[in-house]
Motif scaffolding. Structure first.
Motif, mmCIF file in Angstrom:
data_model
loop_
_atom_site.group_PDB
_atom_site.id
_atom_site.type_symbol
_atom_site.label_atom_id
_atom_site.label_comp_id
_atom_site.label_asym_id
_atom_site.label_seq_id
_atom_site.Cartn_x
_atom_site.Cartn_y
_atom_site.Cartn_z
ATOM 1 N N LEU A 89 -4.718 16.223 -0.391
ATOM 2 C CA LEU A 89 -5.629 16.563 -1.670
ATOM 3 C C LEU A 89 -5.525 15.422 -2.557
ATOM 4 O O LEU A 89 -6.418 15.181 -3.429
ATOM 5 N N THR A 90 -4.145 15.063 -2.775
ATOM 6 C CA THR A 90 -3.870 13.827 -4.031
ATOM 7 C C THR A 90 -4.797 12.735 -3.632
ATOM 8 O O THR A 90 -5.384 12.165 -4.462
ATOM 9 N N ARG A 91 -4.871 12.328 -2.422
ATOM 10 C CA ARG A 91 -5.668 10.910 -2.082
ATOM 11 C C ARG A 91 -7.091 11.066 -2.154
ATOM 12 O O ARG A 91 -7.494 10.133 -2.817
ATOM 13 N N GLN A 92 -7.285 12.358 -1.717
ATOM 14 C CA GLN A 92 -9.008 12.321 -1.822
ATOM 15 C C GLN A 92 -9.513 12.387 -3.467
ATOM 16 O O GLN A 92 -10.502 11.980 -3.862
ATOM 17 N N GLU A 93 -8.436 13.202 -4.351
ATOM 18 C CA GLU A 93 -8.801 13.249 -5.573
ATOM 19 C C GLU A 93 -8.729 12.092 -6.407
ATOM 20 O O GLU A 93 -9.602 11.679 -7.158
ATOM 21 N N ALA A 94 -7.715 11.185 -5.893
ATOM 22 C CA ALA A 94 -7.726 9.952 -6.454
ATOM 23 C C ALA A 94 -8.882 8.936 -5.928
ATOM 24 O O ALA A 94 -8.998 7.961 -6.809
ATOM 25 N N ALA A 95 -9.397 9.217 -4.939
ATOM 26 C CA ALA A 95 -10.681 8.569 -4.537
ATOM 27 C C ALA A 95 -11.969 9.109 -5.095
ATOM 28 O O ALA A 95 -13.225 8.244 -4.934
ATOM 29 N N GLY A 96 -11.854 10.073 -6.120
ATOM 30 C CA GLY A 96 -12.828 10.316 -6.857
ATOM 31 C C GLY A 96 -13.503 11.514 -6.520
ATOM 32 O O GLY A 96 -14.663 11.920 -6.914
ATOM 33 N N GLN A 97 -12.953 12.321 -5.395
ATOM 34 C CA GLN A 97 -13.530 13.421 -4.842
ATOM 35 C C GLN A 97 -13.397 14.718 -5.799
ATOM 36 O O GLN A 97 -12.255 14.704 -6.109
#
Length: 410
Positions: A89-97
């Protein structure tokens, strides 16, 4: 089950060592825990799947398994499952999702885990745990991913308290069963669980496995409480990045490792003593150990996770040797390795296959389990050298992606 199926697309350089090392190493214990369920064609004992009789070596393996392995490994994987969900969740949100899209992808992953578990049980292994993780992931992600840290810890404490209360009630129930004028008949789940290995007809074996699979998925995934508590604590620990930066959490990791493993191992001693006949417990009261093993397995699983966090800290900054690299490679592909264990065990040991489970005992079965794990280590190492994911991880990733909308015909 493992977390690798929900870890996203992080490159190998960005992966944290401890979770992969923990999953890879503990898959050995998973194999040792699962293979006794293939020892068919003999009388079952109360409260344990380990067969009676055998040599001193067989009995030693059984004692070690009841203290170190049984009900102690899956809570650790559940913790890492929850940890990996938050990492993803953290990585995907950091990628802009956007969060709604990421949560939708997590739901699809958990639904596909349920589907994987159903097929796994239908074809090979009645004790499949993928369904339990998928079911728990669907419910717990919806309930807790948006909650603050205090809420996560509060509900983890409530779940642990309920598990402790159930254990105390079970102890009282075991005492009442022992002193009852007419001992009650205890219908355990062991005979239902081993039926999938005893059936020589493939169709009957599949039906037996599918009958037992909901017991595991619902029982371990939700009702038994140990896995849900471990998953929620994994949510909390991932927010604190405890495994990414173990050096900042050494006191906590040491306390959890020492206290958790001590509770787990000491909690397993009475069960082992009763099964071996060193502690006299009436047969109608032996059901209590099914509860105590789950209750003490939770802190043991958390202790194992903390131990690997400490080991990861110890190895940080060093070039991993061939053994660490090989075990870590299994951890990166642990979903594939877990399924491969069933492929290598069920057709060889079950009655519907070669049926060798009727001729083995605890020590020889543990040796076979070790060989199966080493085979998966070799396979994972080859995939690592080719920079390839595991086939199950690839399938889960592709199936969980958002389907592309169809373009309108013009």
């Amino acid at each position: 089950m493992t977390v690798s199926g929900v870890r996203g697309t992080a490159s190998p350089a960005k992966r944290v060592l401890a979770p992969d090392l923990a999953r890879g190493g503990m898959l050995l214990l998973i194999a040792i825990a699962n293979t006794p369920w293939y020892l068919w064609g003999r009388k079952l004992r109360v409260s344990t799947i380990h067969p009676p009789g055998g040599s001193v070596f067989d009995r030693s393996v059984q004692v070690a398994s009841m203290i170190v392995v049984d009900f102690r490994v899956y809570p650790m994987f559940a913790f890492l499952f929850g940890y990996g969900v938050v990492q993803f969740l953290t990585r995907q949100e950091a990628a802009g999702q956007a969060r709604p899209g990421v949560l939708a992808q997590l739901r699809r992953r958990n639904l596909w885990l349920l589907a994987f578990g159903f097929v796994h049980a239908a074809l090979l292994w009645q004790g499949d745990i993928l369904g339990a993780y998928g079911l728990a992931g669907l419910l717990l992600a919806r309930l807790f991913l948006h909650r603050d840290d205090r809420t996560l810890l509060t509900w983890s404490a409530i779940g642990s308290a309920l598990l402790t209360l159930v254990t105390l009630i079970s102890v009282v129930g075991a005492y009442l069963a022992a002193v009852a004028p007419v001992p009650p008949e205890m219908a355990g789940y062991l005979s239902l669980g081993i039926a999938g290995s005893e059936q020589s007809d493939p169709l009957a074996a599949a039906l037996a496995r599918l009958t037992f699979w909901p017991v595991v998925s619902l029982g371990q995934g939700l009702i038994a409480l140990a896995l849900p508590v471990a998953i929620v604590l994994g949510f909390w620990a991932a927010r604190r990045q405890i495994l990414e930066g173990p050096g900042e959490h050494l006191p906590l990791l040491r306390r959890v490792a020492i206290i958790g493993i001590a509770i787990g191992w000491l909690g397993g001693l009475p069960h082992a003593a009763a099964v071996m006949g060193w502690l006299t417990i009436p047969p109608e009261s032996m059901f209590v150990f099914e509860v105590t093993q789950m209750a003490t397995g939770l802190p043991a699983g958390l202790g194992y996770a903390a131990f690997f966090g400490l080991l990861g800290h110890r190895l940080s900054g060093r070039r991993p040797g061939p053994i660490i690299s090989a075990v870590t490679a299994v951890g990166k592909r642990s979903l594939s390795a877990y399924l491969a264990q069933s492929v290598l065990c069920a057709p060889v040991l079950a009655a519907w296959g070669l049926g060798l489970g009727a001729h083995l005992h605890s020590a020889s079965t543990a040796g076979y389990a070790i060989g199966v794990w080493l085979f998966t280590v070799a396979g994972a190492r080859l995939l690592e050298r080719g920079h390839l994911r595991g086939p199950a991880e690839i399938a889960l990733r592709r199936l969980s992606r958002r389907p592309h909308p169809r373009t309108e015909d013009r």
